[in-house]
Design a protein around this motif. Structure first.
Motif, PDB file in Angstrom:
ATOM      1  N   LEU A  12       0.835  -1.206   0.000  1.00 18.11           N
ATOM      2  CA  LEU A  12       0.000   0.000   0.000  1.00 18.11           C
ATOM      3  C   LEU A  12       0.874   1.262   0.000  1.00 18.11           C
ATOM      4  O   LEU A  12       0.405   2.341  -0.353  1.00 18.11           O
ATOM      5  N   LEU A 101      -9.689  -0.806  -0.577  1.00 17.67           N
ATOM      6  CA  LEU A 101      -9.962   0.176  -1.629  1.00 17.67           C
ATOM      7  C   LEU A 101     -10.842  -0.447  -2.714  1.00 17.67           C
ATOM      8  O   LEU A 101     -11.823   0.144  -3.165  1.00 17.67           O
ATOM      9  N   SER A 102     -10.445  -1.635  -3.176  1.00 14.07           N
ATOM     10  CA  SER A 102     -11.179  -2.318  -4.246  1.00 14.07           C
ATOM     11  C   SER A 102     -12.258  -3.206  -3.633  1.00 14.07           C
ATOM     12  O   SER A 102     -12.206  -3.530  -2.438  1.00 14.07           O
ATOM     13  N   ILE A 104     -13.212  -6.533  -3.077  1.00 15.35           N
ATOM     14  CA  ILE A 104     -12.487  -7.812  -3.173  1.00 15.35           C
ATOM     15  C   ILE A 104     -13.386  -8.931  -3.710  1.00 15.35           C
ATOM     16  O   ILE A 104     -12.890  -9.910  -4.247  1.00 15.35           O
ATOM     17  N   ARG A 107     -13.356  -9.346  -7.660  1.00 18.56           N
ATOM     18  CA  ARG A 107     -12.037  -9.606  -8.252  1.00 18.56           C
ATOM     19  C   ARG A 107     -11.760 -11.116  -8.307  1.00 18.56           C
ATOM     20  O   ARG A 107     -12.686 -11.912  -8.309  1.00 18.56           O
TER      21      ARG A 107
END
Ligand code: DQA
Length: 144
Positions: A12, A101-102, A104, A107
């Protein structure tokens, strides 16, 4: 005074340059500044720690008892692999908020499982830097 420990996990430190199509262009410095600004307004103390090393994160959580009222953590890749970080959170009586952030769950399959989620009070995933902002709000409410 409420004091919150913010932990950023591995890679990060590379935010901004790292896969911007997934994580955006925001840097860790910008995230930290935003969190500090919010904390100042809300009269909350923050300590911010980033490490690429699992053991350092385990040590930090292990020493957190009686020092912090809540933990805001993006365990990054360790989310999906680290029994040690999971156990460290479980061993401390400090409430933890897990952030990503994304999203998960949108993904790769290996990111769908969080070892941390079951020992966190809750998880916020998919809102970019805002995940941290919502997470800080949750951590402050858990501290009150
Ligand atoms: C992440 C998601 C993880 O799967 C990944 O390994 C990261 C960042 C996120 O913030 O979206 O390093 O935690």
């Amino acid at each position: 005074m409420i004091k919150i420990l913010v932990i950023h996990g591995p890679n990060l430190n590379l935010l901004g340059k790292r896969e911007p199509e997934i994580y955006g262009k925001v840097t860790i410095g910008q995230i930290n500044k935003k969190l500090k600004d919010i904390a100042k307004k809300k009269k909350v103390a923050l300590e911010i720690f980033q490490s690429n090393h699992e053991g350092e994160i385990v040590d930090k959580i292990g020493k957190a008892k009686n020092k912090y009222s809540a933990l805001l953590i993006n365990p990054a890749a360790y989310t999906h692999t680290s029994v040690a970080i999971r156990d460290a959170i479980s061993a401390t009586d400090i409430p933890a908020v897990e952030v990503h952030l994304s999203n998960i769950y949108a993904r790769e399959d290996f990111r769908h499982n969080s070892l941390i989620a079951s020992v966190a009070k809750g998880q916020i995933s998919g809102f970019g830097m805002d995940s941290y902002i919502y997470g800080l709000d949750a951590a402050i409410n858990l501290s009150a």
